[in-house]
Design an enzyme around this catalytic site. Structure first.
Site, PDB file in Angstrom:
ATOM      1  N   CYS A  76       0.176  -0.875   0.035  1.00  0.00           N
ATOM      2  CA  CYS A  76      -0.353  -0.068   0.014  1.00  0.00           C
ATOM      3  C   CYS A  76       0.650   1.072   0.058  1.00  0.00           C
ATOM      4  O   CYS A  76       0.566   1.988  -0.568  1.00  0.00           O
ATOM      5  CB  CYS A  76      -1.379  -0.039   1.517  1.00  0.00           C
ATOM      6  SG  CYS A  76      -1.719   1.442   1.278  1.00  0.00           S
ATOM      7  N   CYS A  81      -1.663   1.956  -2.461  1.00  0.00           N
ATOM      8  CA  CYS A  81      -3.211   2.283  -2.736  1.00  0.00           C
ATOM      9  C   CYS A  81      -2.140   4.131  -2.599  1.00  0.00           C
ATOM     10  O   CYS A  81      -2.561   5.352  -3.353  1.00  0.00           O
ATOM     11  CB  CYS A  81      -2.968   2.507  -1.539  1.00  0.00           C
ATOM     12  SG  CYS A  81      -3.759   1.207  -0.922  1.00  0.00           S
ATOM     13  N   LYS A  84      -0.048   5.636  -6.007  1.00  0.00           N
ATOM     14  CA  LYS A  84      -1.526   5.416  -6.850  1.00  0.00           C
ATOM     15  C   LYS A  84      -2.504   6.447  -7.738  1.00  0.00           C
ATOM     16  O   LYS A  84      -2.806   7.514  -8.165  1.00  0.00           O
ATOM     17  CB  LYS A  84      -2.468   3.767  -6.928  1.00  0.00           C
ATOM     18  CG  LYS A  84      -3.242   3.418  -7.655  1.00  0.00           C
ATOM     19  CD  LYS A  84      -4.856   4.206  -7.107  1.00  0.00           C
ATOM     20  CE  LYS A  84      -5.349   3.162  -5.746  1.00  0.00           C
ATOM     21  NZ  LYS A  84      -5.350   2.619  -6.001  1.00  0.00           N
ATOM     22  N   TYR A 218      -8.964  -4.212 -11.066  1.00  0.00           N
ATOM     23  CA  TYR A 218      -8.648  -2.849 -10.803  1.00  0.00           C
ATOM     24  C   TYR A 218      -7.372  -2.500 -10.930  1.00  0.00           C
ATOM     25  O   TYR A 218      -6.990  -1.139 -11.448  1.00  0.00           O
ATOM     26  CB  TYR A 218      -9.199  -1.961  -9.265  1.00  0.00           C
ATOM     27  CG  TYR A 218      -8.564  -2.917  -8.142  1.00  0.00           C
ATOM     28  CD1 TYR A 218      -7.770  -1.884  -7.819  1.00  0.00           C
ATOM     29  CD2 TYR A 218      -8.368  -4.619  -7.858  1.00  0.00           C
ATOM     30  CE1 TYR A 218      -6.930  -2.351  -6.526  1.00  0.00           C
ATOM     31  CE2 TYR A 218      -8.175  -5.006  -6.566  1.00  0.00           C
ATOM     32  CZ  TYR A 218      -7.124  -3.861  -6.052  1.00  0.00           C
ATOM     33  OH  TYR A 218      -6.225  -4.002  -4.883  1.00  0.00           O
ATOM     34  N   GLU A 222      -6.312   1.146 -13.316  1.00  0.00           N
ATOM     35  CA  GLU A 222      -6.411   2.098 -12.242  1.00  0.00           C
ATOM     36  C   GLU A 222      -4.786   3.138 -13.166  1.00  0.00           C
ATOM     37  O   GLU A 222      -4.530   4.236 -13.707  1.00  0.00           O
ATOM     38  CB  GLU A 222      -5.818   2.299 -11.084  1.00  0.00           C
ATOM     39  CG  GLU A 222      -7.583   1.499 -10.597  1.00  0.00           C
ATOM     40  CD  GLU A 222      -6.985   2.021  -8.709  1.00  0.00           C
ATOM     41  OE1 GLU A 222      -7.950   1.931  -7.517  1.00  0.00           O
ATOM     42  OE2 GLU A 222      -6.065   1.242  -8.425  1.00  0.00           O
ATOM     43  N   HIS A 487     -27.284  19.537  -1.070  1.00  0.00           N
ATOM     44  CA  HIS A 487     -26.786  20.575  -1.714  1.00  0.00           C
ATOM     45  C   HIS A 487     -26.286  21.730  -2.250  1.00  0.00           C
ATOM     46  O   HIS A 487     -25.981  22.134  -1.088  1.00  0.00           O
ATOM     47  CB  HIS A 487     -28.512  20.878  -2.545  1.00  0.00           C
ATOM     48  CG  HIS A 487     -28.955  21.268  -3.667  1.00  0.00           C
ATOM     49  ND1 HIS A 487     -29.203  20.017  -4.616  1.00  0.00           N
ATOM     50  CD2 HIS A 487     -29.125  22.673  -4.572  1.00  0.00           C
ATOM     51  CE1 HIS A 487     -29.039  21.414  -5.343  1.00  0.00           C
ATOM     52  NE2 HIS A 487     -29.476  22.180  -5.138  1.00  0.00           N
ATOM     53  N   GLU A 492     -26.008  13.628  -3.064  1.00  0.00           N
ATOM     54  CA  GLU A 492     -27.335  13.403  -2.129  1.00  0.00           C
ATOM     55  C   GLU A 492     -28.216  12.666  -3.639  1.00  0.00           C
ATOM     56  O   GLU A 492     -29.169  12.554  -4.069  1.00  0.00           O
ATOM     57  CB  GLU A 492     -27.928  14.815  -2.656  1.00  0.00           C
ATOM     58  CG  GLU A 492     -27.774  16.001  -4.082  1.00  0.00           C
ATOM     59  CD  GLU A 492     -27.926  17.351  -4.155  1.00  0.00           C
ATOM     60  OE1 GLU A 492     -29.707  17.371  -3.737  1.00  0.00           O
ATOM     61  OE2 GLU A 492     -27.966  18.085  -5.075  1.00  0.00           O
TER      62      GLU A 492
END
Length: 512
Positions: A76, A81, A84, A218, A222, A487, A492
């Site tokens: 990671c 992670c 990346k 992934y 990515e 909002h 939302e």
């Protein structure tokens, strides 16, 4: 006798006596020895130390096939992670600069990206994290050993330094958290000699240039996404489907967006060989599996992203009788992370059926440390773990895919609410939002418990993290309807979904 047992360096002179003494007295060098200094192993060791346990961590990184090396912190921090996400951010900034003109920013001249500047900044940050982990271990009085660990028995670990010096440690409990490494398709001529993996891409000093990414996981998407985003000619070669294991409608939206974004895709194809030409370019030959036709093209780099293998082969697990799943090489585990051998535990990517995700390894490691210290019986809950794919259009999800929900509950047993929406920030910039989508999969009838939530759009991980907590509380569709949205946000749109797939009505959101 006890003193002799505690003395690691005396062990080599009194080998048999050491084991006899240990068995008679039950005294060990450590309460816990952790093999593996990734996110999970470090979390487990620090938690155990905070609970008063005497702990040691063994961590050693074998250089990649290309010779890439890194420090403490695991995949990671070093090759996953963290770098990346930072390279993904670099790509997003490139898009933002283009959008800025529409918002009135006067930007003259062409926009270009300098790989060396980005790489140096990211690599320096990673090195700072390496150092930070070492400081944390020292502060928490965890013994850190830069040695390659393997098991001697259920209470004994052998550590081997790079120079070949051997160290023996004994412990009441041993935890294995060695993670995994990228696979190379070694059966393909030239794959290892001329290709790189995610173990290398983040540590390149120079731009990879025109790149072929082989695979559609992934990791593949990515990497292809941020390479495209910083202006590199990037192609993805896909054998069958993209994002296997994820919701396939969402996977299709992601690849559609990437194609519109500039990433090329070669579908239903497999590489046959990689040859280095006199010019230095890499010529890749592949076969279209749907037609049988052979094709060729040249690239500056070939990035293999064809899965990962657990780091279990050199641990000596077979000699101890630790059971592995033959097909994957991963360790078979109980719900408490126990292996088939008493006092030996494992978690993270090396566990069969466990999510290959940093946060799950961290949480599982901490919970295991608490159980081993005798202060808790809480087990890791591997259900409804959220995750995000950091592609150019981000995708985040929690719970079941639509396919899995249908398999478990039947097509008539689920209700799928969905919406296509347009992020406000896309409008002025005149960006295509046709793949921005929300899907909420619910049990049909009754209280309509939410089974899965899927979201594509800006900051998808930030949006989905909060909704993931709702899954732990048994969220129902009615809870979404009762929630007031913030909002104007993309998030939302999740609490506004009201059109079902079953209805056949247009799911496009209109108005503000």
């Amino acid at each position: 006798m006890a003193a002799l047992c505690r003395g690691r360096h005396r062990w080599k002179r009194t080998n048999c006596l050491h084991f006899l003494t240990r068995n008679l007295t039950g005294i060990y060098d450590y309460d816990l020895v952790v093999i593996g200094g990734g996110s999970g192993g470090l979390a487990c060791s620090k938690e155990a130390a905070q609970l008063g346990q005497k702990v040691a961590v063994l961590d050693y990184v074998e250089p990649s096939v290309k010779g890439t090396k890194w420090g403490l912190g695991g995949t990671c921090v070093n090759v996953g992670c963290i770098p990346k996400k930072l390279m993904h951010q670099a790509a997003l900034l490139g898009t933002a600069v283009k959008d800025a003109r529409k918002y009135g920013w006067q930007i003259s001249g062409p926009i270009c990206h300098d790989w060396a500047t980005m790489a140096e900044a990211i690599q320096n940050h990673v090195r700072s994290l390496n150092w930070g982990h070492r400081v944390q271990l020292q502060d928490k009085k965890v013994k850190y050993l830069n040695v390659k660990g393997s098991l001697v028995d259920e209470h004994t670990v052998k550590g081997l330094t790079k120079a070949g010096k051997e160290t023996i440690l004994t412990a009441k409990n041993i935890v294995i958290a060695t993670g995994g490494r990228p696979n190379y398709p070694s059966e393909i001529p030239g794959a290892m000699e001329h290709g790189i993996t995610s173990d290398d891409i983040f540590w390149l000093k120079k731009s990879p240039g025109k790149t072929l990414v082989v695979g559609a996981s992934y990791v593949a998407l990515e990497c292809a996404g941020f390479l495209t985003g910083i202006g590199l000619d990037t192609t993805v070669m896909v054998r069958s489907i993209a994002l296997r294991g994820f919701d396939q409608q969402m996977a299709g939206l992601i690849t559609d967006y990437m194609e519109a974004y500039g990433t090329r895709f070669i579908w239903r194809s497999v590489p046959k060989r990689v040859d280095k030409l006199p010019s230095g370019a890499l010529q890749v030959t592949w076969t279209d599996t749907s037609t049988g036709d052979e094709h060729k093209d040249t690239y500056d780099s070939v990035l293999w992203a064809v899965g990962r293998a657990p780091e279990t082969k050199t641990l000596g697990l077979d000699q101890l009788g630790v059971h592995l799943k033959k097909e994957t090489g991963k360790i078979l585990l109980g719900s408490d992370e126990s292996t088939s051998v008493p006092n030996i535990f494992a978690f993270g990517d090396i566990g069969e059926g466990r999510p290959e995700l940093t946060p799950t390894a961290i949480k599982a490691g901490k919970l295991l440390a608490r159980r081993l210290a005798g202060i808790s019986t809480e087990l890791m809950n591997y259900d409804n773990v959220p995750t995000t794919v950091f592609t150019p259009l981000e995708y985040a999800c929690v719970g079941l895919s639509e396919e899995d929900a249908e398999d478990r509950h039947g097509k008539d047993g689920i209700e799928v609410y969905h919406a296509f929406y347009k992020p406000l920030e896309f409008i002025v910039a005149e960006r295509d939002a046709s793949q921005c989508y929300v899907k909420v999969v619910c049990a049909r009838g009754g209280e309509q418990k939410i089974l899965g939530l899927h979201f594509t759009g800006p900051n998808a991980g930030e949006v989905t993290q909060g909704f993931a907590m709702g899954f732990q509380c048994g969220a129902k569709y009615s809870h979404l309807l009762q929630t007031v949205g913030i909002h104007p946000t993309c998030a939302e749109e999740v609490v506004k979904v009201n059109i079902t797939k079953r209805s056949g009505l247009d799911a496009a959101v209109t108005g503000c």
